[in-house]
Write a protein that holds these residues in place. Structure first.
Motif, mmCIF file in Angstrom:
data_model
loop_
_atom_site.group_PDB
_atom_site.id
_atom_site.type_symbol
_atom_site.label_atom_id
_atom_site.label_comp_id
_atom_site.label_asym_id
_atom_site.label_seq_id
_atom_site.Cartn_x
_atom_site.Cartn_y
_atom_site.Cartn_z
ATOM 1 N N ALA A 96 0.918 -1.226 0.060
ATOM 2 C CA ALA A 96 -0.048 0.007 0.171
ATOM 3 C C ALA A 96 0.998 1.211 0.099
ATOM 4 N N ASP A 97 0.096 2.265 -0.488
ATOM 5 C CA ASP A 97 1.175 3.416 -0.174
ATOM 6 C C ASP A 97 1.053 3.913 1.253
ATOM 7 N N GLU A 98 1.611 5.416 1.465
ATOM 8 C CA GLU A 98 1.562 5.765 2.999
ATOM 9 C C GLU A 98 0.772 6.274 3.390
ATOM 10 N N GLN A 99 -0.450 6.397 2.637
ATOM 11 C CA GLN A 99 -1.613 7.217 3.063
ATOM 12 C C GLN A 99 -2.668 6.189 3.686
ATOM 13 N N GLY A 100 -2.370 5.908 4.886
ATOM 14 C CA GLY A 100 -3.291 5.088 5.533
ATOM 15 C C GLY A 100 -2.337 4.653 6.834
ATOM 16 N N THR A 101 -3.358 4.263 7.836
ATOM 17 C CA THR A 101 -2.865 3.610 8.934
ATOM 18 C C THR A 101 -2.175 2.325 8.680
ATOM 19 N N ARG A 102 -1.081 1.840 9.754
ATOM 20 C CA ARG A 102 -0.258 0.595 9.435
ATOM 21 C C ARG A 102 -1.206 -0.620 9.466
ATOM 22 N N GLU A 103 -2.171 -0.734 10.201
ATOM 23 C CA GLU A 103 -2.739 -2.182 10.375
ATOM 24 C C GLU A 103 -3.870 -2.157 9.197
ATOM 25 N N TYR A 104 -4.555 -0.941 8.883
ATOM 26 C CA TYR A 104 -5.343 -0.910 7.695
ATOM 27 C C TYR A 104 -4.727 -1.305 6.378
ATOM 28 N N ASN A 105 -3.296 -0.707 6.286
ATOM 29 C CA ASN A 105 -2.642 -0.967 5.121
ATOM 30 C C ASN A 105 -2.150 -2.475 4.957
ATOM 31 N N LEU A 106 -1.900 -3.097 6.098
ATOM 32 C CA LEU A 106 -1.473 -4.590 6.023
ATOM 33 C C LEU A 106 -2.716 -5.205 5.442
ATOM 34 N N ALA A 107 -4.019 -5.128 5.931
ATOM 35 C CA ALA A 107 -5.129 -5.646 5.306
ATOM 36 C C ALA A 107 -5.311 -5.388 4.049
ATOM 37 N N LEU A 108 -5.247 -4.105 3.830
ATOM 38 C CA LEU A 108 -5.233 -3.657 2.172
ATOM 39 C C LEU A 108 -4.414 -4.555 1.088
ATOM 40 N N GLY A 109 -3.014 -4.631 1.820
ATOM 41 C CA GLY A 109 -2.011 -5.249 0.972
ATOM 42 C C GLY A 109 -2.472 -6.539 0.647
ATOM 43 N N GLU A 142 9.102 3.676 -4.127
ATOM 44 C CA GLU A 142 9.304 5.047 -4.461
ATOM 45 C C GLU A 142 9.010 5.809 -3.348
ATOM 46 N N ILE A 143 9.677 6.989 -2.460
ATOM 47 C CA ILE A 143 9.735 7.378 -1.545
ATOM 48 C C ILE A 143 9.253 9.054 -1.201
ATOM 49 N N CYS A 144 8.855 9.458 -2.609
ATOM 50 C CA CYS A 144 8.284 10.920 -2.320
ATOM 51 C C CYS A 144 6.873 10.749 -1.606
ATOM 52 N N SER A 145 6.394 11.747 -1.405
ATOM 53 C CA SER A 145 5.058 11.952 -0.794
ATOM 54 C C SER A 145 4.077 12.486 -1.763
ATOM 55 N N ALA A 146 3.963 11.797 -2.895
ATOM 56 C CA ALA A 146 3.070 12.359 -4.125
ATOM 57 C C ALA A 146 2.523 11.323 -4.703
ATOM 58 N N GLU A 147 1.380 11.754 -5.293
ATOM 59 C CA GLU A 147 0.724 10.766 -6.225
ATOM 60 C C GLU A 147 1.876 9.701 -7.177
ATOM 61 N N SER A 148 2.827 10.394 -7.692
ATOM 62 C CA SER A 148 3.590 9.984 -8.843
ATOM 63 C C SER A 148 4.299 8.775 -7.989
ATOM 64 N N THR B 408 6.882 12.752 9.008
ATOM 65 C CA THR B 408 7.149 13.792 8.206
ATOM 66 C C THR B 408 7.076 13.395 6.779
ATOM 67 N N ALA B 409 6.594 14.433 5.730
ATOM 68 C CA ALA B 409 6.362 14.073 4.481
ATOM 69 C C ALA B 409 7.563 13.899 3.552
ATOM 70 N N GLY B 410 7.660 13.256 2.598
ATOM 71 C CA GLY B 410 8.757 13.569 1.612
ATOM 72 C C GLY B 410 9.672 12.323 1.520
ATOM 73 N N ALA B 411 10.703 12.351 0.813
ATOM 74 C CA ALA B 411 11.937 11.236 0.646
ATOM 75 C C ALA B 411 12.480 11.072 1.800
ATOM 76 N N ASP B 412 12.453 12.410 2.669
ATOM 77 C CA ASP B 412 13.314 12.214 3.933
ATOM 78 C C ASP B 412 12.436 11.995 4.847
ATOM 79 N N GLY B 413 11.430 11.621 4.684
ATOM 80 C CA GLY B 413 10.172 11.808 5.896
ATOM 81 C C GLY B 413 10.880 10.776 6.981
#
Lengths: 166, 446
Positions: A96-109, A142-148, B408-413
């Motif tokens: 899952a992406d990072e937009q969610g709580t840990r447990e929920y994302n485990l279940a979603l994955g 991928e580690i950015c916090s964006a939809e890409s 925190t957000a981003g690659a260095d989050g």
């Protein structure tokens, strides 16, 4: 990053000879690996072909586990490859992406991995050849916090491992 | 590890009440020296704590350190403010000499804490008194704590807990620990270890190595063991670790099934957790002694993050059965559940307060995350924090403070542990040696 790619290549070889399944870093060894095993990717029965030409992963919409038509096409090819190469099994890793709580994302994955498993079974792969695991949001590629980045992290990766016939 | 074990099993060798110089009438908080936490404290109560008197040169450092920890405990709550020593008028030269109240009134110290530290028969002895400066009388009896010299921090926390309890009328929480996940490495190759520390970030110990991904440790009600999730076998499974031996065993290891999100029942004898089969996640209860498993929910939706009520009769959990993550309460034996979350956004990770009155949760709306609290009927919801990613609340033993993960957000989050009180004030970062997440607060230590 270059060193990382090389490392991935090395680990991929190791993973092939070992009996795979559930390494600590899950999908990273055999999968992904841009430029990993250029030599083998031309052989349609090679793992490199599976990982790079067919594609070892399918992507999901936000908070969804249903397969897109593109995902189904990839999985059709994965199923064909698996039917041709009976000596291999797969471990399907749901993420899952990072937009969610840990447990929920485990279940979603887990849902995502199960979607892939169910589809591959419907394409003729015996259930005993497919295991699933979820990493939730623990293993982003991928580690950015964006939809890409998020769109690449919402994935299910089919990791090839040596099967009983190998 | 020996020091750690000593701490864990540390028992106060003696806890003696000695009678203060004059008999005390105002023990029951009837005087003006009183903080009502529920009323929302805006102006912290000023207190003075002269350095505790060292009985010998051997304990001068201990006296200084203990005084510092007590002051930090109290000031860290946001309910108290220390008056700097430079403002003190009359030095305290003897623990038993009479207090010059006027000198402390002059600098507006409302509470005065005095103490002494000595070594007696190889044991550290910490004595303290608390004075209500404006009533000109002691607040409660003087107390002494006796213990192993290595346990000086715990003794300091014990003093601070006593002061906190006498002034607020609430239970203290300083003599407690937090288990958490220590993280290192880049975001796409994180290494995680289960760790434990004092509530204030001191005495960090690592309980697992970083070979296996580990998640979300949870304290047992007696503080002697923890539950957590580990990928040791390649698949997430729940483990029980004894903190005395630092040995862990897997609790639910059915091949091909994931188990995660474990929490103890209030009596410590069973574990409620999530088990995933064929892509579907439901809630189960396991009796630890027998390993017998009972299914509590049976739904094609995601049911996870269960947490018992303190009386053991109910379980709050999250489910997306309505189409999005929401909070529900069911009987501890399963069955019908009633939804309690009603406002905007998604709700997850509910945790029942040790007082039983509130449920803390993570709320997600408008691309941001919040830690909040609501009554158990869903009423009086308050969002306490807001950031790119806040999640996973855990309660202080007295149900007045919450710790949680903020990333925190981003690659260095990077994740860190924060605390906030239930009025939403006093947001603070908890000191940890590196990145940290998934805190779980112990009960008050015994």
């Amino acid at each position: 990053m270059k060193l990382f790619s090389k490392l991935i290549g090395v680990v991929a070889l190791l993973a092939l000879t070992a009996c795979g399944g559930g390494g600590y870093f899950g999908d990273s060894p055999i999968s992904g690996a841009p430029g990993g095993e250029a030599a083998g990717s031309a052989d349609p029965n090679s793992v490199a072909y599976f990982n790079q030409t067919i594609g070892d992963r399918v992507l999901f919409v936000v908070d969804e586990h249903t397969l897109t038509s593109q995902a189904r096409a990839t999985l059709d090819d994965q199923a064909d490859w698996l039917l041709r190469n009976m000596e291999f099994n797969i471990l399907v890793e749901g993420h899952a992406d990072e937009q969610g709580t840990r447990e929920y994302n485990l279940a979603l994955g887990a849902r995502r991995a199960a979607s892939v498993q169910t589809y591959l079974i419907s394409r003729g792969i015996t259930s005993g050849r497919i295991r699933t695991v979820s990493y939730g949001k623990e293993r982003p590629i991928e580690i950015c916090s964006a939809e890409s980045c998020y769109s690449q992290n919402r994935r299910a990766v089919s990791v090839i491992s040596a099967g009983p016939g190998a | 590890m020996t020091r750690y074990l000593r701490d864990i099993f540390f028992a106060l060798a003696a806890l003696t009440i000695f009678v203060a110089a004059s008999p005390v009438q105002a023990q029951s908080n009837s005087g003006p020296l009183r903080i009502e936490i529920t009323e929302g404290v805006i102006e912290p109560l000023p207190f003075a704590i002269p350095e505790f008197i060292a009985g010998s040169s051997r304990v001068e450092d201990a006296a200084s350190d203990i005084t510092r920890v007590i002051a930090a405990d109290l000031a860290g709550t946001g309910l108290f403010r220390e008056i700097p020593r430079s403002a003190h008028i009359s030095p305290i030269t003897s623990f038993d000499s009479p207090v010059q109240y006027s000198d402390w009134q002059a600098i507006n110290a409302q509470a005065l804490i005095t103490g002494s530290v000595s070594m007696e028969g190889g044991q550290l002895v910490v004595r303290f008194r608390l004075f209500d400066v404006f009533s000109q009388e002691p607040l409660g009896s003087g107390l002494q704590f006796v213990g192993d010299p290595d346990s000086w921090r715990r003794m300091a926390h014990n003093v601070a807990d006593q002061v906190y309890e006498r002034i607020t009328g609430e239970g203290g929480y300083f003599d407690s620990r937090v288990t958490f996940v220590a993280e290192e490495g880049p975001k796409n190759a994180r290494l995680k270890r289960i760790a434990i520390m004092d509530y204030d970030g001191a005495n960090v110990q690592f309980l697992t190595d970083s070979r296996s991904l580990v998640l979300a440790p949870r304290f047992s009600p007696d503080g002697q063991s923890i539950l957590y999730t580990s990928y040791e076998t390649g698949f997430p499974q729940i483990y029980l670790m004894d903190l005395g031996t630092v040995r862990a065993r897997v609790l639910d290891s059915q091949d091909g099934f994931m188990s995660f999100a474990p929490r103890f029942s209030p009596n410590g004898r069973s574990v409620v957790y999530s088990l995933e089969t064929g892509g579907n996640t439901d809630i189960y209860l396991m009796d630890i002694a027998s390993g017998r498993r009972t299914r509590l929910t049976d739904s094609p939706s995601i049911e996870t993050a269960p947490s018992f009520s303190p009386d053991g009769s109910q379980i709050v959990f999250e489910s997306d059965r309505s189409g999005s993550q929401q909070l529900y309460i069911m009987s501890a034996s399963g069955g019908e559940a009633r939804r309690i979350s009603r406002n905007a956004g998604r709700y997850g990770t509910p945790v029942w307060s040790p007082r039983g009155d509130l449920i803390a949760f993570t709320n997600q709306q408008g691309g941001r995350f919040h830690i909040g609290v609501m009554r158990t009927d869903g009423g009086e919801e308050r969002l306490l924090t807001s950031s790119f990613l806040d999640e996973g609340p855990t309660w202080a033993p007295n149900g007045r403070v919450i710790m949680f993960t903020r990333e925190t957000a981003g690659a260095d989050g990077a994740p860190a542990i924060y605390s906030v009180d239930i009025s939403g004030r006093n947001l603070q970062r908890v000191s940890t040696p590196g990145m940290a997440s998934d805190p779980s607060w112990s009960p008050l230590l015994q």
